[in-house]
Design a protein around this motif. Structure first.
Motif, PDB file in Angstrom:
ATOM      1  N   MET A   1       7.064  -0.045 -12.934  1.00 43.71           N
ATOM      2  CA  MET A   1       5.302  -0.002 -13.255  1.00 43.71           C
ATOM      3  C   MET A   1       4.833  -0.918 -12.261  1.00 43.71           C
ATOM      4  N   LEU A   2       5.174  -2.195 -12.108  1.00 42.49           N
ATOM      5  CA  LEU A   2       4.529  -3.234 -11.264  1.00 42.49           C
ATOM      6  C   LEU A   2       4.622  -2.739  -9.967  1.00 42.49           C
ATOM      7  N   PHE A   3       5.693  -1.960  -9.433  1.00 42.73           N
ATOM      8  CA  PHE A   3       5.710  -1.546  -7.904  1.00 42.73           C
ATOM      9  C   PHE A   3       4.730  -0.568  -7.820  1.00 42.73           C
ATOM     10  N   GLU A   4       4.507   0.233  -8.626  1.00 44.03           N
ATOM     11  CA  GLU A   4       3.441   1.484  -8.547  1.00 44.03           C
ATOM     12  C   GLU A   4       2.082   0.869  -8.436  1.00 44.03           C
ATOM     13  N   MET A   5       1.873  -0.192  -9.415  1.00 46.86           N
ATOM     14  CA  MET A   5       0.455  -0.753  -9.355  1.00 46.86           C
ATOM     15  C   MET A   5       0.343  -1.611  -8.121  1.00 46.86           C
ATOM     16  N   ILE A   6       1.301  -2.305  -7.390  1.00 49.88           N
ATOM     17  CA  ILE A   6       1.015  -3.115  -6.375  1.00 49.88           C
ATOM     18  C   ILE A   6       0.979  -1.991  -5.267  1.00 49.88           C
ATOM     19  N   LYS A   7       1.793  -1.121  -5.174  1.00 44.46           N
ATOM     20  CA  LYS A   7       1.957  -0.275  -3.856  1.00 44.46           C
ATOM     21  C   LYS A   7       0.534   0.582  -3.911  1.00 44.46           C
ATOM     22  N   ASN A   8       0.147   1.087  -4.970  1.00 44.92           N
ATOM     23  CA  ASN A   8      -1.158   1.790  -5.007  1.00 44.92           C
ATOM     24  C   ASN A   8      -2.317   0.799  -4.270  1.00 44.92           C
ATOM     25  N   ALA A   9      -2.468  -0.374  -4.791  1.00 47.81           N
ATOM     26  CA  ALA A   9      -3.397  -1.588  -4.479  1.00 47.81           C
ATOM     27  C   ALA A   9      -3.236  -1.579  -2.803  1.00 47.81           C
ATOM     28  N   THR A  10      -1.934  -1.849  -2.577  1.00 51.29           N
ATOM     29  CA  THR A  10      -2.174  -2.148  -0.899  1.00 51.29           C
ATOM     30  C   THR A  10      -2.500  -0.831  -0.157  1.00 51.29           C
ATOM     31  N   GLN A  11      -2.218   0.114  -0.625  1.00 52.96           N
ATOM     32  CA  GLN A  11      -2.278   1.598   0.159  1.00 52.96           C
ATOM     33  C   GLN A  11      -4.192   1.751  -0.055  1.00 52.96           C
ATOM     34  N   ALA A  12      -4.356   1.352  -1.441  1.00 56.74           N
ATOM     35  CA  ALA A  12      -5.989   1.483  -1.451  1.00 56.74           C
ATOM     36  C   ALA A  12      -6.745   0.389  -0.303  1.00 56.74           C
ATOM     37  N   THR A  13      -6.364  -0.577  -0.404  1.00 57.43           N
ATOM     38  CA  THR A  13      -6.680  -1.538   0.478  1.00 57.43           C
ATOM     39  C   THR A  13      -6.948  -1.238   2.026  1.00 57.43           C
ATOM     40  N   VAL A  14      -5.696  -0.760   2.382  1.00 55.79           N
ATOM     41  CA  VAL A  14      -5.551  -0.236   3.853  1.00 55.79           C
ATOM     42  C   VAL A  14      -6.543   1.006   4.164  1.00 55.79           C
ATOM     43  N   ALA A  15      -6.757   1.806   3.374  1.00 51.84           N
ATOM     44  CA  ALA A  15      -7.352   3.160   3.461  1.00 51.84           C
ATOM     45  C   ALA A  15      -8.732   2.736   3.555  1.00 51.84           C
ATOM     46  N   HIS A  16      -9.159   1.435   2.749  1.00 46.98           N
ATOM     47  CA  HIS A  16     -10.716   1.452   2.794  1.00 46.98           C
ATOM     48  C   HIS A  16     -11.213   0.361   3.824  1.00 46.98           C
ATOM     49  N   HIS A  17     -10.200  -0.565   4.312  1.00 49.26           N
ATOM     50  CA  HIS A  17     -10.642  -1.322   5.069  1.00 49.26           C
ATOM     51  C   HIS A  17     -10.095  -1.249   6.563  1.00 49.26           C
ATOM     52  N   GLY A  18      -9.019  -0.494   6.640  1.00 49.53           N
ATOM     53  CA  GLY A  18      -8.247  -0.135   7.999  1.00 49.53           C
ATOM     54  C   GLY A  18      -7.058  -1.264   8.007  1.00 49.53           C
ATOM     55  N   SER A  19      -6.275  -1.086   9.096  1.00 47.86           N
ATOM     56  CA  SER A  19      -5.019  -1.818   9.178  1.00 47.86           C
ATOM     57  C   SER A  19      -5.397  -3.441   9.350  1.00 47.86           C
ATOM     58  N   GLU A  20      -6.152  -3.625  10.450  1.00 52.70           N
ATOM     59  CA  GLU A  20      -6.497  -4.987  10.879  1.00 52.70           C
ATOM     60  C   GLU A  20      -7.292  -5.561   9.899  1.00 52.70           C
ATOM     61  N   GLU A  21      -8.340  -5.101   9.247  1.00 56.19           N
ATOM     62  CA  GLU A  21      -9.049  -5.848   8.209  1.00 56.19           C
ATOM     63  C   GLU A  21      -8.475  -5.955   6.809  1.00 56.19           C
ATOM     64  N   ALA A  22      -7.508  -5.044   6.674  1.00 61.85           N
ATOM     65  CA  ALA A  22      -7.050  -5.311   5.409  1.00 61.85           C
ATOM     66  C   ALA A  22      -6.167  -6.590   5.101  1.00 61.85           C
ATOM     67  N   LYS A  23      -5.783  -7.222   6.321  1.00 59.65           N
ATOM     68  CA  LYS A  23      -5.157  -8.634   5.943  1.00 59.65           C
ATOM     69  C   LYS A  23      -5.996  -9.640   5.480  1.00 59.65           C
ATOM     70  N   HIS A  24      -7.154  -9.450   5.570  1.00 56.07           N
ATOM     71  CA  HIS A  24      -8.176 -10.314   4.971  1.00 56.07           C
ATOM     72  C   HIS A  24      -8.854 -10.187   3.386  1.00 56.07           C
ATOM     73  N   HIS A  25      -7.969  -8.974   3.024  1.00 52.27           N
ATOM     74  CA  HIS A  25      -8.452  -8.638   1.629  1.00 52.27           C
ATOM     75  C   HIS A  25      -7.385  -8.739   0.737  1.00 52.27           C
ATOM     76  N   PRO A  26      -6.941  -9.835   0.151  1.00 54.75           N
ATOM     77  CA  PRO A  26      -5.793  -9.995  -0.817  1.00 54.75           C
ATOM     78  C   PRO A  26      -5.676  -9.206  -2.041  1.00 54.75           C
TER      79      PRO A  26
END
Length: 491
Positions: free
Chosen positions: A261-286
């Protein structure tokens, strides 16, 4: 309890809709029985009951548990066989669905014919047989997901699709829980016997009772999930993760369920962050993960800044939605900030699959017609190769259920995957390894399945989104699992 007195959890019998050509009196006789509800509290108490009394009493408990499985599992399998029999023929005859049916029928026959377990050697043989069955059935989730995704909404409407998937997968969780618990209890008993033979005394591990970790720390599970994402690399591995709250508190739960359950929640959060901000900018959105222990339950919130969830996953709205998109009481205006339900729907998974499959087919047809070396109509099957972009471009990454078509089964638990990643650190991944990673990370079935894991012991998994900013995924699970979904298997 007299025969005339109904069981407290017994469900009313469902009228059979099985076509005549499927009629099997043995299956029907088992399907007429009710399944036995099992709670997390029961798993712990049964496992500890014999262990605390001595070797003889524990051995007797194991024999009792093995014979319970030997009679209970055919009953649960018969209910699912009947569910598959009641599907429209064009859906049930899909090769993937037919394969699941064959696997269940084979297991049903083999388990019900297994001899009575009379001693520990019989129990060892039964555990070995059941472990082989569990391994063989690892293909069930991909087969079911692909099978229903290839069905037409005219033959299997969205509501019916969700109903069959919930029944099949919830039952699968319950069968694996009671089977893995018995195998683990047997393994732990044998390990204590070996310790005694070596003169170390009868060492008892008080922390683990079968598959249940009675001193589980949610923070440690989060860290394992984070490590797995980091080791898999990619842009998602660069997204910062902040952990806060009650990090040292312990509770009893099946750690593999919490990991999933936690892996799915965290995985989807990281994927959404990268998709929205891009690979470089995602590093600044924890991503912020908050753990809170209440008197009776555990709550874990995963908050991201991934821009929020677009309605229907960015797909066009269905002509006649048959599953809720928002929570009851919400309106269309609440798309910007609301609890989202559509992402937990298996029919949404099918729409995503069919939408992108149609796009890939059209793209492949256009490439074939424009290529002088390819005869018209010479299209490859979806299983033969991944879709490609423009001529000479790199293959298009497989996503969603399409990623599952190229693998025979999903990878194991978070711990198992982490062990594999640690073992091959520094090695170059093969193409097969990369495809399996994609299937595990982007199958599209993870969140619906995670919610079912949460609900199995009467927990909840909800997602709230703020369009343009991000989403909060909130998991709440009872600390002692007093209730169990096993009592609803008859439906």
């Amino acid at each position: 309890m007299s025969r005339a007195t109904p069981h407290l959890f017994q469900q009313p019998l469902r009228a059979s809709k099985v076509p005549v050509f499927y009629t099997n009196k043995v299956i029907e006789s088992y399907a007429a029985k009710g399944s036995t509800p099992i709670s997390l509290k029961h798993l712990i108490n049964f496992g500890k009951g014999g262990r605390n009394k001595g070797e003889k009493e524990e051995a007797e408990k194991l024999l009792k548990g093995g014979n319970f499985l030997r009679t209970e599992l055919p009953t649960r399998l018969s209910h699912r066989l009947r569910d598959l029999q009641e599907l429209p023929y064009i859906v049930a005859s899909n090769p993937r669905m037919a394969h699941v049916y064959d696997l269940y029928l084979e297991a049903f026959e083999q388990i019900r014919r297994f001899p009575v377990i009379k001693d520990l050697e019989d129990n060892d043989r039964f555990c070995e047989f059941m472990q082989g069955t569990l391994d063989k059935h690892r293909v069930v989730i991909p087969d079911l997901a692909i099978g229903v995704s290839e069905s037409s909404p005219f033959h299997l409407p969205p509501q019916d699709l969700d109903t069959i998937m919930v029944r099949m997968l919830r039952s699968r969780i319950s069968r694996r829980v009671i089977t893995e618990q018995h195998i683990a209890l047997t393994s732990q008993f044998r390990e204590r016997q070996r310790s005694l033979d070596k003169g170390k005394g009868r060492e008892v591990d008080e922390q683990r009772v079968g598959i249940v970790d009675t001193r589980l720390k949610a923070a440690e599970v989060v860290r394992r999930c984070e490590e797995l994402i980091r080791r898999r690399g990619g842009a998602e591995a660069t997204v910062p993760i902040r952990l806060e709250g009650m990090l040292e508190d312990e509770f009893a739960y099946i750690d593999e369920h919490l990991e999933f359950m936690l892996f799915e929640m965290i995985k989807n959060a990281t994927q959404a962050t990268v998709a929205h901000h891009g690979s470089e900018e995602a590093k600044h959105h924890p991503i912020t993960i908050t753990i809170v222990h209440g008197p009776r339950d555990l709550a874990v919130r995963v908050s991201d800044e991934g821009g929020g969830l677009t309605p229907y996953g960015g797909l066009p709205p269905p002509p006649a939605p048959s599953f809720p998109l928002l929570a009851p009481g919400s309106t269309v205006a609440d798309f910007a900030t609301a609890q989202r339900l559509d992402i937990f729907s298996f029919s949404h998974m099918r729409r995503y699959y069919q939408h992108h499959a149609a796009q890939d087919e059209a793209q492949a047809a256009a490439l074939a017609s424009s290529s002088p070396s390819s005869p018209a109509g010479a299209l490859e099957s979806p299983d033969s190769a991944p879709a490609t972009g423009a001529e000479g471009a790199a293959p298009k990454p497989l996503t969603g259920i399409m990623a599952l078509r190229t693998v025979g089964k999903l990878a194991g638990t978070v711990k198992e995957q982490l062990a594999v990643e640690r073992a091959r650190e520094g090695q170059v991944l093969t193409e097969e390894d990369e495809v399996l990673r994609d299937a595990q990370m982007k199958s599209g079935i993870g969140l619906p399945l995670a919610r079912m894991f949460a609900e199995y012991f009467s927990g909840t998994l909800e997602i709230f989104t703020v369009q343009g900013h991000g989403s909060d995924a909130l998991l709440k699970i009872p600390k002692f699992g007093i209730e169990s979904w096993a009592s609803t298997e008859r439906r």
